[in-house]
Design an enzyme around this catalytic site. Structure first.
Site, PDB file in Angstrom:
ATOM      1  N   ASP A  27      -0.530  -0.732   8.181  1.00  0.00           N
ATOM      2  CA  ASP A  27      -0.494   0.550   8.876  1.00  0.00           C
ATOM      3  C   ASP A  27       1.000   0.889   9.054  1.00  0.00           C
ATOM      4  O   ASP A  27       1.837  -0.017   9.001  1.00  0.00           O
ATOM      5  CB  ASP A  27      -1.189   0.388  10.235  1.00  0.00           C
ATOM      6  N   ASP A  29       2.830   3.774  11.425  1.00  0.00           N
ATOM      7  CA  ASP A  29       3.382   4.037  12.757  1.00  0.00           C
ATOM      8  C   ASP A  29       2.894   2.984  13.755  1.00  0.00           C
ATOM      9  O   ASP A  29       1.698   2.749  13.880  1.00  0.00           O
ATOM     10  CB  ASP A  29       3.002   5.449  13.230  1.00  0.00           C
TER      11      ASP A  29
END
Ligand code: PLP
Ligand code: CA
Length: 295
Positions: A27, A29
């Site tokens: 992932d 952010d």
């Protein structure tokens, strides 16, 4: 509910984990960067994984950048990464509309220029980007002029979202043959200092509420996001690890697809939430086979 197991990652377990995987999906952010700053140590982890023969991909729900824009950002922050390692909702939504929806008409796009560009790159014609042209002009809202070639509505992050865009999406979606797709359901984007701004999930819910229809969601935790990576690269899911900071998107995606999962504590979800999730009998919460946390 099957018993799920949450294990704290130790040095010995990390070695075992690394031996059991060929591929890591990160992932973005909250895991490799926060806003415009790399998370300390993240570029080094990614370089070291690659040096050790692991394949690395970047999987983000953020719909504001093309693959190339992400590659540029990754490079600037010190990551060793290329555009074809990035699977954002912008690229995956374009693939979804083309390959799953088989769209050959236009799409009414609530979204950014980046989304427009990526759609155009796969041959899809978007309309609607930028402020709505009749906002504040026309009052006969139910008869707003529509493009007859529009066959789908796509909702993504749009700083120009307005009542008229919501209305226009509703008018298109009154046609039951008009397909309805959303990039992601993240409702809040957390910022430093406990602040937050509304995410695309707020816009998507507004359109779903107005249209009284549910969108097909492309982004995490939808399996499509992983399928998009796997179908192009022929990955063995048993040997893939999903690393994320959110239980409801990243870890759920990994869990839904049978991947190994690793929750970092650098972003949204906490250890207490991971433990509560495992104890919960709530049917809408996913079984998490394995949540390992980084010390
Ligand atoms: N959507 C938008 C518009 C964002 O700005 C962000 C984070 O910055 C996200 C979604 C979540 O992105 P990720 O999946 O990388 O955590
Ligand atoms: Ca995240």
């Amino acid at each position: 509910m099957a018993a799920s197991k949450c294990t704290q990652l130790t040095a010995a377990l990390s070695r075992q984990l690394l031996d059991s995987i060929d591929c890591v999906l990160f992932d973005c952010d909250g895991v490799i960067w926060r806003g415009d700053q790399a998370i300390p140590g993240a570029p080094e982890v990614i370089s070291s994984l690659k040096k050790n023969g692991k394949r690395v991909f970047f999987v983000t729900n953020n719909s504001t950048k093309t693959r190339q824009m992400y590659a540029d950002k990754l490079g600037k922050l010190g990551f060793d990464a290329t555009a074809d390692e990035v699977f954002g909702t912008v690229y995956c939504s374009a693939v979804y509309l083309k390959n799953v929806c088989k769209l050959d008409g236009k799409v009414y796009l609530i979204g950014s220029n980046a989304m427009r560009q990526e759609l155009e790159d796969v041959g899809i014609r978007p309309v609607g980007v930028g402020p709505d042209p009749v906002s504040g002009v026309q009052k006969d809202w139910a008869n707003v002029p529509l493009d007859k070639e529009v066959q789908a509505v796509l909702v993504s992050f749009d700083e120009h979202f307005s009542y008229m865009k919501l209305n226009r999406a509703l008018q298109y979606l009154c046609n039951p043959d008009c397909q309805f797709v959303g990039t992601n359901t993240d409702t809040r984007l957390p910022l430093e200092g406990g602040k937050a701004v509304p995410g695309t999930g707020c816009l998507l819910r507004a359109v779903e509420t107005a249209a009284q229809r549910q969108a097909q969601v492309v982004g995490k935790p939808s399996n499509f996001m992983f399928e998009c990576v796997a179908s192009q690269l022929g990955l063995d899911l048993e040997r893939c690890l999903m690393v994320g900071d959110r239980l409801d998107t990243d870890i759920m995606l990994g869990s839904n697809c049978g991947l190994k999962t690793l929750l970092t504590l650098t972003g949204v979800s906490t250890v207490a939430e991971a433990e509560a999730n495992q104890k919960s009998e709530c049917p809408h919460q996913q079984k998490m086979k394995e949540v390992r946390r980084v010390l």
